[in-house]
Scaffold this motif. Structure first.
Motif, PDB file in Angstrom:
ATOM      1  N   GLN A 132      -4.377   8.416   6.624  1.00  9.06           N
ATOM      2  CA  GLN A 132      -4.240   7.789   7.937  1.00  9.06           C
ATOM      3  C   GLN A 132      -4.913   6.422   7.958  1.00  9.06           C
ATOM      4  O   GLN A 132      -4.385   5.468   8.525  1.00  9.06           O
ATOM      5  CB  GLN A 132      -4.819   8.700   9.032  1.00  9.06           C
ATOM      6  CG  GLN A 132      -4.622   8.155  10.428  1.00  9.06           C
ATOM      7  CD  GLN A 132      -3.159   7.910  10.774  1.00  9.06           C
ATOM      8  OE1 GLN A 132      -2.262   8.644  10.365  1.00  9.06           O
ATOM      9  NE2 GLN A 132      -2.902   6.844  11.519  1.00  9.06           N
ATOM     10  N   GLN A 133      -6.057   6.312   7.296  1.00  7.31           N
ATOM     11  CA  GLN A 133      -6.758   5.025   7.199  1.00  7.31           C
ATOM     12  C   GLN A 133      -5.867   3.997   6.501  1.00  7.31           C
ATOM     13  O   GLN A 133      -5.791   2.841   6.911  1.00  7.31           O
ATOM     14  CB  GLN A 133      -8.054   5.206   6.406  1.00  7.31           C
ATOM     15  CG  GLN A 133      -8.881   3.954   6.326  1.00  7.31           C
ATOM     16  CD  GLN A 133      -9.770   3.799   7.534  1.00  7.31           C
ATOM     17  OE1 GLN A 133     -10.703   4.553   7.710  1.00  7.31           O
ATOM     18  NE2 GLN A 133      -9.477   2.843   8.369  1.00  7.31           N
ATOM     19  N   MET A 134      -5.185   4.427   5.451  1.00  6.18           N
ATOM     20  CA  MET A 134      -4.265   3.547   4.721  1.00  6.18           C
ATOM     21  C   MET A 134      -3.162   3.053   5.658  1.00  6.18           C
ATOM     22  O   MET A 134      -2.824   1.866   5.667  1.00  6.18           O
ATOM     23  CB  MET A 134      -3.666   4.309   3.542  1.00  6.18           C
ATOM     24  CG  MET A 134      -2.708   3.524   2.704  1.00  6.18           C
ATOM     25  SD  MET A 134      -3.486   2.584   1.410  1.00  6.18           S
ATOM     26  CE  MET A 134      -4.032   3.877   0.332  1.00  6.18           C
ATOM     27  N   ARG A 135      -2.606   3.946   6.451  1.00  9.40           N
ATOM     28  CA  ARG A 135      -1.555   3.560   7.403  1.00  9.40           C
ATOM     29  C   ARG A 135      -2.070   2.524   8.406  1.00  9.40           C
ATOM     30  O   ARG A 135      -1.388   1.540   8.704  1.00  9.40           O
ATOM     31  CB  ARG A 135      -1.052   4.799   8.148  1.00  9.40           C
ATOM     32  CG  ARG A 135      -0.314   5.791   7.279  1.00  9.40           C
ATOM     33  CD  ARG A 135       0.094   7.045   8.069  1.00  9.40           C
ATOM     34  NE  ARG A 135       0.660   8.039   7.189  1.00  9.40           N
ATOM     35  CZ  ARG A 135       0.027   9.138   6.783  1.00  9.40           C
ATOM     36  NH1 ARG A 135      -1.203   9.405   7.216  1.00  9.40           N
ATOM     37  NH2 ARG A 135       0.605   9.981   5.960  1.00  9.40           N
ATOM     38  N   GLU A 136      -3.246   2.767   8.943  1.00  7.25           N
ATOM     39  CA  GLU A 136      -3.814   1.866   9.950  1.00  7.25           C
ATOM     40  C   GLU A 136      -4.130   0.490   9.360  1.00  7.25           C
ATOM     41  O   GLU A 136      -3.832  -0.531   9.990  1.00  7.25           O
ATOM     42  CB  GLU A 136      -5.071   2.491  10.553  1.00  7.25           C
ATOM     43  CG  GLU A 136      -4.767   3.698  11.415  1.00  7.25           C
ATOM     44  CD  GLU A 136      -5.999   4.495  11.819  1.00  7.25           C
ATOM     45  OE1 GLU A 136      -7.140   4.027  11.585  1.00  7.25           O
ATOM     46  OE2 GLU A 136      -5.815   5.601  12.359  1.00  7.25           O
TER      47      GLU A 136
ATOM     48  N   VAL B  46       0.987  -5.341   6.282  1.00 12.48           N
ATOM     49  CA  VAL B  46       1.271  -5.131   4.874  1.00 12.48           C
ATOM     50  C   VAL B  46       2.265  -3.980   4.757  1.00 12.48           C
ATOM     51  O   VAL B  46       2.183  -2.991   5.497  1.00 12.48           O
ATOM     52  CB  VAL B  46      -0.040  -4.788   4.117  1.00 12.48           C
ATOM     53  CG1 VAL B  46       0.231  -4.302   2.723  1.00 12.48           C
ATOM     54  CG2 VAL B  46      -0.966  -5.987   4.110  1.00 12.48           C
ATOM     55  N   LEU B  47       3.197  -4.104   3.829  1.00  7.28           N
ATOM     56  CA  LEU B  47       4.156  -3.029   3.599  1.00  7.28           C
ATOM     57  C   LEU B  47       3.416  -1.763   3.177  1.00  7.28           C
ATOM     58  O   LEU B  47       2.552  -1.798   2.303  1.00  7.28           O
ATOM     59  CB  LEU B  47       5.154  -3.433   2.501  1.00  7.28           C
ATOM     60  CG  LEU B  47       6.157  -2.351   2.068  1.00  7.28           C
ATOM     61  CD1 LEU B  47       7.058  -1.929   3.222  1.00  7.28           C
ATOM     62  CD2 LEU B  47       6.975  -2.845   0.890  1.00  7.28           C
TER      63      LEU B  47
ATOM     64  N   LEU C  35       0.837  -1.193   0.000  1.00  8.45           N
ATOM     65  CA  LEU C  35       0.000   0.000   0.000  1.00  8.45           C
ATOM     66  C   LEU C  35       0.875   1.247   0.000  1.00  8.45           C
ATOM     67  O   LEU C  35       1.967   1.246   0.553  1.00  8.45           O
ATOM     68  CB  LEU C  35      -0.924   0.008   1.220  1.00  8.45           C
ATOM     69  CG  LEU C  35      -1.896  -1.162   1.358  1.00  8.45           C
ATOM     70  CD1 LEU C  35      -2.721  -1.005   2.638  1.00  8.45           C
ATOM     71  CD2 LEU C  35      -2.797  -1.274   0.139  1.00  8.45           C
ATOM     72  N   MET C  36       0.377   2.298  -0.637  1.00  9.39           N
ATOM     73  CA  MET C  36       1.068   3.585  -0.642  1.00  9.39           C
ATOM     74  C   MET C  36       0.062   4.686  -0.358  1.00  9.39           C
ATOM     75  O   MET C  36      -1.034   4.672  -0.920  1.00  9.39           O
ATOM     76  CB  MET C  36       1.723   3.853  -2.005  1.00  9.39           C
ATOM     77  CG  MET C  36       2.884   2.957  -2.329  1.00  9.39           C
ATOM     78  SD  MET C  36       3.729   3.419  -3.848  1.00  9.39           S
ATOM     79  CE  MET C  36       2.668   2.648  -5.056  1.00  9.39           C
ATOM     80  N   THR C  37       0.449   5.601   0.489  1.00  9.17           N
ATOM     81  CA  THR C  37      -0.400   6.766   0.709  1.00  9.17           C
ATOM     82  C   THR C  37      -0.301   7.666  -0.513  1.00  9.17           C
ATOM     83  O   THR C  37       0.637   7.571  -1.308  1.00  9.17           O
ATOM     84  CB  THR C  37       0.030   7.550   1.964  1.00  9.17           C
ATOM     85  OG1 THR C  37       1.411   7.885   1.856  1.00  9.17           O
ATOM     86  CG2 THR C  37      -0.225   6.754   3.233  1.00  9.17           C
ATOM     87  N   HIS C  38      -1.272   8.545  -0.649  1.00  4.73           N
ATOM     88  CA  HIS C  38      -1.277   9.510  -1.751  1.00  4.73           C
ATOM     89  C   HIS C  38      -0.424  10.701  -1.374  1.00  4.73           C
ATOM     90  O   HIS C  38      -0.559  11.252  -0.282  1.00  4.73           O
ATOM     91  CB  HIS C  38      -2.711   9.973  -2.042  1.00  4.73           C
ATOM     92  CG  HIS C  38      -2.777  10.925  -3.183  1.00  4.73           C
ATOM     93  ND1 HIS C  38      -2.683  12.281  -3.020  1.00  4.73           N
ATOM     94  CD2 HIS C  38      -2.887  10.704  -4.512  1.00  4.73           C
ATOM     95  CE1 HIS C  38      -2.757  12.866  -4.199  1.00  4.73           C
ATOM     96  NE2 HIS C  38      -2.875  11.921  -5.120  1.00  4.73           N
ATOM     97  N   MET C  39       0.466  11.082  -2.287  1.00  3.74           N
ATOM     98  CA  MET C  39       1.262  12.277  -2.043  1.00  3.74           C
ATOM     99  C   MET C  39       0.667  13.408  -2.866  1.00  3.74           C
ATOM    100  O   MET C  39       0.115  13.187  -3.929  1.00  3.74           O
ATOM    101  CB  MET C  39       2.739  12.049  -2.378  1.00  3.74           C
ATOM    102  CG  MET C  39       3.053  11.553  -3.777  1.00  3.74           C
ATOM    103  SD  MET C  39       2.932  12.830  -5.001  1.00  3.74           S
ATOM    104  CE  MET C  39       2.133  11.931  -6.314  1.00  3.74           C
ATOM    105  N   GLY C  40       0.766  14.584  -2.347  1.00  7.72           N
ATOM    106  CA  GLY C  40       0.265  15.730  -3.089  1.00  7.72           C
ATOM    107  C   GLY C  40       0.541  17.022  -2.349  1.00  7.72           C
ATOM    108  O   GLY C  40       0.916  17.025  -1.189  1.00  7.72           O
TER     109      GLY C  40
ATOM    110  N   ASP D  59       2.949  10.210   1.266  1.00  5.16           N
ATOM    111  CA  ASP D  59       2.447  11.472   1.832  1.00  5.16           C
ATOM    112  C   ASP D  59       3.454  12.045   2.826  1.00  5.16           C
ATOM    113  O   ASP D  59       3.653  13.254   2.878  1.00  5.16           O
ATOM    114  CB  ASP D  59       1.098  11.234   2.523  1.00  5.16           C
ATOM    115  CG  ASP D  59       0.539  12.494   3.151  1.00  5.16           C
ATOM    116  OD1 ASP D  59       0.401  13.510   2.434  1.00  5.16           O
ATOM    117  OD2 ASP D  59       0.230  12.467   4.356  1.00  5.16           O
ATOM    118  N   PHE D  60       4.104  11.193   3.569  1.00  7.80           N
ATOM    119  CA  PHE D  60       5.099  11.625   4.557  1.00  7.80           C
ATOM    120  C   PHE D  60       6.455  11.887   3.911  1.00  7.80           C
ATOM    121  O   PHE D  60       7.151  12.833   4.268  1.00  7.80           O
ATOM    122  CB  PHE D  60       5.234  10.558   5.654  1.00  7.80           C
ATOM    123  CG  PHE D  60       6.226  10.903   6.715  1.00  7.80           C
ATOM    124  CD1 PHE D  60       5.932  11.843   7.678  1.00  7.80           C
ATOM    125  CD2 PHE D  60       7.463  10.276   6.738  1.00  7.80           C
ATOM    126  CE1 PHE D  60       6.863  12.169   8.664  1.00  7.80           C
ATOM    127  CE2 PHE D  60       8.397  10.595   7.713  1.00  7.80           C
ATOM    128  CZ  PHE D  60       8.097  11.553   8.683  1.00  7.80           C
TER     129      PHE D  60
END
Length: 131
Positions: A71-75, A82-83, A32-37, A88-89
């Protein structure tokens, strides 16, 4: 807004868990990857994009939802072991990397590519290059 946000986050979480479950059934390692923007309150590009954006949410509501989804993706990644590559960070929210609210410049593309490659090589033996 609160009820809409909770509903969206619930659907998003269920979708992520379904994706992870299907991957694991087929012996695929989900990542999974958070969205960057450049979704930052005082960024002029962000302000400009608000003029053409869907008006379903106020600026503060959209910022809250954006942060909550990442944050939901991280949790979900943590809960399901899962990796997660937290773009975003990691990705600087600067015009050198991101030219509008969500598209990368050449330098940003290189940076994200290197970040993903490094994360894969550090976390999965099969991605390590043989010298």
């Amino acid at each position: 807004f609160f009820a809409v946000k909770l509903n969206m986050l619930d659907h998003f979480k269920r979708s992520l868990i379904t994706f992870i479950f299907i991957c694991k059934i087929w012996d695929v390692k989900p990542i999974l990857m958070t969205h960057m923007g450049r979704v930052v309150k005082n960024d002029p590009i962000w302000k400009l994009s608000l003029g053409v954006a869907d008006k379903s949410f106020t600026e503060s509501q959209f910022l809250d939802l954006y942060k909550s989804i990442n944050q939901q993706m991280r949790e979900v990644a943590t809960d399901n072991m899962v990796l997660l590559i937290d773009l975003d960070f990691i990705v600087p929210k600067q015009s050198d990397f991101i030219y509008d609210i969500g598209h990368l410049h050449t330098e940003g593309s290189r940076f994200v590519g290197e970040t993903i490659a490094e994360s894969l090589t550090n976390n999965y033996e099969e991605f390590k290059l043989i010298n």
